[in-house]
Design an enzyme around this catalytic site. Sequence first.
Site, PDB file in Angstrom:
ATOM      1  N   LYS A  82      40.191  44.637  28.328  1.00 14.74           N
ATOM      2  CA  LYS A  82      41.478  44.984  28.940  1.00 14.74           C
ATOM      3  C   LYS A  82      42.350  43.763  29.249  1.00 14.74           C
ATOM      4  O   LYS A  82      43.560  43.785  29.031  1.00 14.74           O
ATOM      5  CB  LYS A  82      41.246  45.811  30.203  1.00 14.74           C
ATOM      6  CG  LYS A  82      40.755  47.227  29.906  1.00 14.74           C
ATOM      7  CD  LYS A  82      40.578  48.008  31.188  1.00 14.74           C
ATOM      8  CE  LYS A  82      40.379  49.485  30.903  1.00 14.74           C
ATOM      9  NZ  LYS A  82      40.382  50.291  32.126  1.00 14.74           N
ATOM     10  N   ASP A 119      45.826  54.093  33.884  1.00 17.22           N
ATOM     11  CA  ASP A 119      44.769  54.510  34.818  1.00 17.22           C
ATOM     12  C   ASP A 119      45.329  54.963  36.176  1.00 17.22           C
ATOM     13  O   ASP A 119      45.008  56.042  36.667  1.00 17.22           O
ATOM     14  CB  ASP A 119      43.770  53.374  35.044  1.00 17.22           C
ATOM     15  CG  ASP A 119      42.782  53.233  33.890  1.00 17.22           C
ATOM     16  OD1 ASP A 119      42.520  54.237  33.209  1.00 17.22           O
ATOM     17  OD2 ASP A 119      42.276  52.113  33.688  1.00 17.22           O
TER      18      ASP A 119
HETATM   19  P1  NAP Z   1      34.206  46.913  38.311  1.00 12.88           P
HETATM   20  O1  NAP Z   1      35.456  46.207  37.900  1.00 12.88           O
HETATM   21  O2  NAP Z   1      32.895  46.347  37.890  1.00 12.88           O
HETATM   22  O3  NAP Z   1      34.241  47.024  39.916  1.00 12.88           O
HETATM   23  C1  NAP Z   1      33.138  47.549  40.626  1.00 12.88           C
HETATM   24  C2  NAP Z   1      33.492  47.652  42.111  1.00 12.88           C
HETATM   25  O4  NAP Z   1      32.372  48.241  42.784  1.00 12.88           O
HETATM   26  C3  NAP Z   1      33.735  46.299  42.762  1.00 12.88           C
HETATM   27  O5  NAP Z   1      34.694  46.451  43.783  1.00 12.88           O
HETATM   28  C4  NAP Z   1      32.360  45.973  43.361  1.00 12.88           C
HETATM   29  O6  NAP Z   1      32.424  45.093  44.473  1.00 12.88           O
HETATM   30  C5  NAP Z   1      31.938  47.354  43.826  1.00 12.88           C
HETATM   31  N1  NAP Z   1      30.480  47.498  43.966  1.00 12.88           N
HETATM   32  C6  NAP Z   1      29.571  47.638  42.970  1.00 12.88           C
HETATM   33  N2  NAP Z   1      28.340  47.771  43.494  1.00 12.88           N
HETATM   34  C7  NAP Z   1      28.480  47.697  44.843  1.00 12.88           C
HETATM   35  C8  NAP Z   1      27.571  47.768  45.934  1.00 12.88           C
HETATM   36  N3  NAP Z   1      26.250  47.940  45.742  1.00 12.88           N
HETATM   37  N4  NAP Z   1      28.039  47.659  47.201  1.00 12.88           N
HETATM   38  C9  NAP Z   1      29.388  47.502  47.412  1.00 12.88           C
HETATM   39  N5  NAP Z   1      30.300  47.420  46.409  1.00 12.88           N
HETATM   40  C10 NAP Z   1      29.845  47.525  45.139  1.00 12.88           C
HETATM   41  O7  NAP Z   1      34.195  48.419  37.795  1.00 12.88           O
HETATM   42  P2  NAP Z   1      35.471  49.372  37.592  1.00 12.88           P
HETATM   43  O8  NAP Z   1      35.897  49.326  36.181  1.00 12.88           O
HETATM   44  O9  NAP Z   1      36.444  49.069  38.657  1.00 12.88           O
HETATM   45  O10 NAP Z   1      34.803  50.824  37.815  1.00 12.88           O
HETATM   46  C11 NAP Z   1      34.400  51.281  39.091  1.00 12.88           C
HETATM   47  C12 NAP Z   1      33.982  52.746  39.014  1.00 12.88           C
HETATM   48  O11 NAP Z   1      35.110  53.541  38.686  1.00 12.88           O
HETATM   49  C13 NAP Z   1      32.933  53.027  37.923  1.00 12.88           C
HETATM   50  O12 NAP Z   1      32.023  53.973  38.404  1.00 12.88           O
HETATM   51  C14 NAP Z   1      33.753  53.605  36.796  1.00 12.88           C
HETATM   52  O13 NAP Z   1      33.002  54.516  35.989  1.00 12.88           O
HETATM   53  C15 NAP Z   1      34.820  54.355  37.559  1.00 12.88           C
HETATM   54  N6  NAP Z   1      36.057  54.514  36.791  1.00 12.88           N
HETATM   55  C16 NAP Z   1      36.537  55.768  36.664  1.00 12.88           C
HETATM   56  C17 NAP Z   1      37.708  55.963  35.981  1.00 12.88           C
HETATM   57  C18 NAP Z   1      38.249  57.359  35.845  1.00 12.88           C
HETATM   58  O14 NAP Z   1      39.145  57.579  35.022  1.00 12.88           O
HETATM   59  N7  NAP Z   1      37.761  58.294  36.630  1.00 12.88           N
HETATM   60  C19 NAP Z   1      38.405  54.885  35.422  1.00 12.88           C
HETATM   61  C20 NAP Z   1      37.883  53.614  35.580  1.00 12.88           C
HETATM   62  C21 NAP Z   1      36.696  53.441  36.271  1.00 12.88           C
HETATM   63  P3  NAP Z   1      32.469  43.479  44.234  1.00 12.88           P
HETATM   64  O15 NAP Z   1      33.892  43.112  43.940  1.00 12.88           O
HETATM   65  O16 NAP Z   1      31.986  42.933  45.520  1.00 12.88           O
HETATM   66  O17 NAP Z   1      31.528  43.189  43.085  1.00 12.88           O
END
Ligand code: NAP
Length: 296
Positions: A82, A119
């Site tokens: 991205k 998004d």
């Molecule tokens: P990402 O960039 O890897 O971000 C992950 C986030 O989760 C970060 O803020 C991370 O905190 C936090 N996190 C992960 N494990 C944690 C824990 N054990 N305790 C506290 N915080 C934790 O991933 P992303 O792309 O943003 O995706 C996040 C979620 O959204 C995923 O489940 C993805 O499938 C979903 N999603 C859904 C859609 C949709 O259309 N519905 C679209 C995009 C993503 P840190 O910054 O501290 O690491």
Amino acid sequence: MNDWNDNMSRPLTIRSSTSVVGVIGDPVRHSLSPIIHNVGFSSLGIDWVYVAFEVPAGRAPQALDAVRTLGLRGLSVTMPHKSEVARHIDKVSDCARALDSVNTIEVTSSGDLVGHSTDGDGLMSSLAASGVSCRDRQVLVLGAGGAARSVIDAVGRQMARRIVIANRSAPAADFALTLAPGKSFAIDIADVESLTEACLRSDIIINATSIGMATDSVQTALSPLASTLISSGHVVVDLVYHPLETTLLSQARAAGAMAIDGLGMLVHQAALQQHIWTGFMPDVKEMYRAASQALS
Ligand code: NAP
């Protein structure tokens, strides 16, 4: 997950004139996007097909060249490309520039490639379909990763009154704050006192962390919030869509709160992509039905 052929209402006929779009990512072989988009094209009755291209990290510029060479009509972009696409494409929308993230490539009539990010607006459309608006509301966003940033940008543009960003790592939260200046505040997600106060003051709670995602049975049982922090006045949104009914959404329903799953955002952002590519809005309900069937 089922094979996508099981979810198509009718088989696609691919011709030499069929317009091709797709998604680049790695991994991408379990992506729901081909199911969602092909059902969308089918609902529009147009001769378009959507496929998945597994493109390893660092190869996004070559994928952009391939769009031009092969005459693809557009592209979706997912992890890990991205940001790289945002830096190599001909033009970017204001939203994609602010996020440094492109999830949609439009091919203009003059052949230019324009990067968009659908998004955040996809989530806003999903909320609107449930009768929810962020305008003048207090919103708590859990997380500050890629998905959270697109949400914070969209919630800010929709004129939320106050946005609290609760994240584990401070640098990510600090960057997220710049997307909604003047109305956003950061807290540590592990700070129970601050999180409790933020929940009490919030109308809408959005989980944009990956907590609760189906990686294994232990992870899936987790929730980013204690049940006691959710009350009947909240709207609780989980971006996680696998599983569709997360522990957080079950907690919300048990508390009498409105619960909104993440599949709506996924489907609505795809519908917005189709609008960019074709000028038409596909049948979002059909797309949602096919995606939830594929997840079951
Ligand atoms: P990402 O960039 O890897 O971000 C992950 C986030 O989760 C970060 O803020 C991370 O905190 C936090 N996190 C992960 N494990 C944690 C824990 N054990 N305790 C506290 N915080 C934790 O991933 P992303 O792309 O943003 O995706 C996040 C979620 O959204 C995923 O489940 C993805 O499938 C979903 N999603 C859904 C859609 C949709 O259309 N519905 C679209 C995009 C993503 P840190 O910054 O501290 O690491």
